[in-house]
Design a protein around this motif. Structure first.
Motif, PDB file in Angstrom:
ATOM      1  N   GLN A 228      62.995  38.656  86.263  1.00 32.79           N
ATOM      2  CA  GLN A 228      62.261  39.830  87.525  1.00 32.79           C
ATOM      3  C   GLN A 228      61.428  38.781  88.034  1.00 32.79           C
ATOM      4  OE1 GLN A 228      62.701  43.678  85.925  1.00 32.79           O
ATOM      5  NE2 GLN A 228      61.633  44.674  88.786  1.00 32.79           N
ATOM      6  N   ILE A 229      59.827  38.551  86.887  1.00 30.27           N
ATOM      7  CA  ILE A 229      58.717  38.079  87.497  1.00 30.27           C
ATOM      8  C   ILE A 229      59.343  37.185  88.630  1.00 30.27           C
ATOM      9  CG2 ILE A 229      57.074  37.083  87.189  1.00 30.27           C
ATOM     10  CD1 ILE A 229      56.800  38.376  84.488  1.00 30.27           C
ATOM     11  N   THR A 230      60.134  35.995  88.208  1.00 24.44           N
ATOM     12  CA  THR A 230      60.504  35.115  89.103  1.00 24.44           C
ATOM     13  C   THR A 230      61.109  35.663  90.165  1.00 24.44           C
ATOM     14  OG1 THR A 230      61.010  34.126  86.932  1.00 24.44           O
ATOM     15  CG2 THR A 230      61.542  32.407  88.938  1.00 24.44           C
ATOM     16  N   ASP A 231      62.154  36.528  90.412  1.00 17.86           N
ATOM     17  CA  ASP A 231      62.191  36.659  91.670  1.00 17.86           C
ATOM     18  C   ASP A 231      61.154  37.289  92.639  1.00 17.86           C
ATOM     19  OD1 ASP A 231      65.188  36.067  90.870  1.00 17.86           O
ATOM     20  OD2 ASP A 231      65.089  38.368  90.140  1.00 17.86           O
TER      21      ASP A 231
ATOM     22  N   SER B  32      60.748  28.557  85.694  1.00 18.07           N
ATOM     23  CA  SER B  32      61.664  29.278  86.338  1.00 18.07           C
ATOM     24  C   SER B  32      61.536  28.557  87.970  1.00 18.07           C
ATOM     25  CB  SER B  32      61.296  30.320  86.648  1.00 18.07           C
ATOM     26  OG  SER B  32      61.831  31.134  84.423  1.00 18.07           O
ATOM     27  N   LEU B  33      60.755  28.318  87.894  1.00 18.02           N
ATOM     28  CA  LEU B  33      59.914  28.145  89.868  1.00 18.02           C
ATOM     29  C   LEU B  33      60.609  27.184  89.951  1.00 18.02           C
ATOM     30  CD1 LEU B  33      58.283  31.090  89.692  1.00 18.02           C
ATOM     31  CD2 LEU B  33      57.505  30.574  91.965  1.00 18.02           C
ATOM     32  N   GLY B  34      59.947  26.341  89.175  1.00 15.35           N
ATOM     33  CA  GLY B  34      60.551  24.577  89.683  1.00 15.35           C
ATOM     34  C   GLY B  34      62.215  24.528  89.258  1.00 15.35           C
ATOM     35  N   LYS B  35      62.550  25.452  88.700  1.00 19.76           N
ATOM     36  CA  LYS B  35      64.100  25.355  89.259  1.00 19.76           C
ATOM     37  C   LYS B  35      64.909  26.112  90.091  1.00 19.76           C
ATOM     38  CE  LYS B  35      66.056  23.475  85.321  1.00 19.76           C
ATOM     39  NZ  LYS B  35      66.727  22.479  85.361  1.00 19.76           N
ATOM     40  N   ARG B  36      63.837  27.210  91.003  1.00 24.76           N
ATOM     41  CA  ARG B  36      64.416  27.246  92.477  1.00 24.76           C
ATOM     42  C   ARG B  36      63.933  26.557  93.225  1.00 24.76           C
ATOM     43  NH1 ARG B  36      63.951  33.155  92.280  1.00 24.76           N
ATOM     44  NH2 ARG B  36      65.087  33.942  90.159  1.00 24.76           N
TER      45      ARG B  36
END
Lengths: 262, 377
Positions: free
Chosen positions: A250-253, A27-31
């Motif tokens: 939410q964790i990613t945010d 998810s973080l990679g996607k961001r």
């Protein structure tokens, strides 16, 4: 931008630590953020979840923790399209843990490595074994934050309670300053059809509140997680439209906010 | 069937984390109060932190770069004391760092550690371990504080340093300071309140001020006593033991400084004055020199020293009395009064002589008995 070191800790096996690690990383990679996952587990579960061939000991974390490490980190990129690397684990880590017990600053070895030979990633995820031994002590000492997956069954819940006490005591004993923050509980492998899961999920908010710990939304149980891991992929890649992919939002945010915090 | 509850599983963890939380809150509160209520305290703490920082990276300073402190209270440095310190340094190494203040010219001024520095020079050490601190606001007071802590100091240096500090602080002359202190203590003593005064050394500054007020101490007297109490000194003891050092004759001061004569011995020896012995100043000085030599050579205790002094005094006082020419002349005259010479004298005159002699006899008895008690002291 701040580098966050996140330990994913639990005192019980099979509660979804590695699942949580790879999905947060993806998810973080996607961001657009870079992530290094470090496998502290001698069973090298990250290799399976990332579709990696087992590595020779000198190309794994054992090299990083060895006495004569000179800063030559060995990590491999995964899932080509984003900036995600994995520092692989190795069965020798179990022996390494014993050696760390008698080494000077043994508890701080990983922390010292990250400080002396910093890596460029925005987030470092430490995927830990399910015991509270020397490897997890190293993870805690190196961490800025801790995330605790909790499967809603008695064994895992007891383990989570012990884990929180262990985090507080160990931070004290190691005189960690600042002490790593418990980012929150993540109810994992949640099955709506199981009465115990439903009942314990209801009881968790009060416990989390009294512990002053955040309670994240549950990560549901799905066979598709297992299928995805069999292909060495996260669910977001394997089945991008699957509803469970939203469970990590939410964790990613929160992590993105922490990294971008000034 | 209801499943067992999970909340109790977390009791230990909750207790732990709420303790943590409370501690963190209290620490934050302390921090907040400190910054809010007392910016000065914060400044002080900042200084302390800097000092600690310096301490951590304790410096090795070139001995040649160190200048003495012009207001150094320790005026006495004997070659013996430097050698003794050098021996200790050689044997144990430098245990405590000296304290230095950086000067604008790149050199350092010595705040504490003159003896260690001199000893290091004697040992030809190139460098000395030092703690470098910012210039204290009140150098006199700081030097005095570090210095009063040393027990190897002689009371004369102590007294001089103290009186310099007092006169500077209250802006009076040395004599005035001593007189003010003496008068104040005498009055407290007369009121039987010396104990109350002594107790004040161990209480807070505010209580000290109130205590002094209740003892009737105001104005300069109060200021002076407060300064002493702030330094942790007992004013009565300062008056009795330190201040008299300042009035000692030069030879005794020199003996204290150069030959390590003790304060109590010096005070006792000071009673061997020209006035008391009824002799000239050079004679008295010579007498004192012999006494000092004997005290130091044979390591006399204070009672032994007093005994020696008594013997010296007795010598002068008794010689003085036997040598009266007047009495000698009278004795001669009385001898001349033979039976023959008295035969021709009228009764009235004989009666007069008789009553005079009886009267004088009583006076002589009195003098004899006084002499006896004097030599028994």
């Amino acid at each position: 931008m701040k580098q966050i070191v996140l330990s994913i800790l639990s005192n019980a096996g099979g509660v979804g630590k590695t699942t949580l690690a790879v999905h947060i990383a993806y998810s973080l990679g996607k961001r657009g953020l870079s992530v290094l996952m470090i496998d502290l587990d001698p069973q090298r579960s990250l290799d399976v979840f990332c579709g990696l061939q087992p590595a020779e000991a000198p190309n794994t974390l054992t090299n990083v923790l060895s006495k004569d490490f000179k800063g030559d980190w060995s990590y491999v990129p995964v899932w080509s399209e984003s900036k995600i690397d994995v520092c692989q684990g190795h069965p020798l880590l179990a022996e390494m843990a014993n050696e760390l017990v008698i080494r000077k600053r043994g508890e701080y070895t990983l922390a010292d490595r990250l400080k002396s030979y910093p890596v460029p990633h925005n987030l470092i995820i430490l995927d830990c074994p399910a015991t509270l031994g020397m490897l997890n002590t190293n993870a805690l000492a190196a961490s800025t934050h801790v995330l605790v997956p909790v499967q809603l069954e008695m064994k895992a819940i007891s383990g989570a309670a012990e884990l929180i006490e262990w985090c507080i005591n160990t931070s004290d004993e190691l005189q960690l300053d600042p002490k790593p923050t418990v980012l929150g509980f993540v109810p994992s492998i949640y099955d709506e059809k199981v009465a115990m899961h439903r009942q314990y999920l209801e009881q968790l908010p009060e416990i989390a509140q009294r512990l002053q710990v955040k309670l994240y939304p549950k990560v549901r149980n799905s066979n598709e997680f297992k299928n995805a891991s069999a292909y060495g992929q996260p669910l977001q890649k394997y089945r991008p439209k699957h509803p469970a992919t939203k469970d990590f939002k939410q964790i990613t945010d929160d992590l993105v906010a922490l990294i971008k915090e000034k | 069937m209801a499943l067992p509850k999970i909340a109790t599983k977390f009791d230990g963890a909750i207790q732990k984390s709420s303790q943590e939380q409370k501690i963190a809150e209290l620490q934050a509160e302390v921090e907040r109060l400190r910054v809010e209520r007392s910016p000065e305290l914060e400044l002080e703490l900042q200084k302390l932190r800097e000092q600690l920082q310096n301490h951590k990276s304790e410096n090795e300073i070139d001995v040649d770069l160190i200048d003495p402190n012009p207001s150094q209270p320790r005026q006495t440095i004997t070659p013996e004391s430097i050698q003794a310190k050098a021996r200790l340094l050689k044997k144990h190494g430098q245990i405590t760092p000296v304290i230095l203040v950086p000067q604008p010219n790149g050199r350092y001024m010595l705040l504490d550690g003159q003896l260690r520095t001199e000893a290091a020079k004697l040992l030809k050490w190139q460098k000395i371990r030092a703690l470098v601190v910012p210039m204290p606001e009140d150098l006199d007071s700081s030097a005095l504080m570090t210095f009063l802590g040393f027990e190897d100091l002689n009371p004369l240096d102590k007294a001089e340093a103290l009186v310099t500090y007092l006169t500077k602080s209250i802006g009076s002359s040395v004599d005035e300071s001593i007189t003010v202190l003496a008068t104040a203590i005498r009055r407290i003593d007369r009121d039987g309140k010396v104990k109350e005064l002594t107790k004040l050394a161990a209480v807070s500054a505010q209580e000290q001020q109130m205590g002094l007020q209740s003892l009737g101490m105001i104005g300069t007297e109060q200021d002076l006593l407060l300064l002493l109490l702030e330094l942790g000194l007992n004013p009565a003891s300062v008056k009795a033991n330190l201040m008299p050092m300042l009035g000692l004759p030069q030879d005794l001061k020199q003996a204290i400084r150069e030959r390590c004569l003790k304060g109590a011995h010096a005070l006792a020896l000071a009673t061997l004055s020209a006035k008391t012995l009824g002799i000239s100043e050079p004679e008295a000085t010579k007498e004192r020199k012999l006494a000092i030599d004997q005290v130091l050579k044979t390591n006399l205790t204070v009672p032994e020293t007093r005994e020696l002094i008594k013997q010296i005094k007795a010598k002068y006082l008794s010689e003085d009395k036997t040598e009266s020419k007047k009495v000698k002349a009278v004795i001669q005259k009385i001898r001349e009064l033979s039976g023959e010479s008295l035969r021709d004298v009228g009764t009235e005159q004989l009666q007069e002589l008789r009553s005079l002699l009886v009267e004088k006899l009583a006076a002589i008895d009195q003098a004899v008995s006084e002499n006896k008690t004097e030599s028994d002291i």
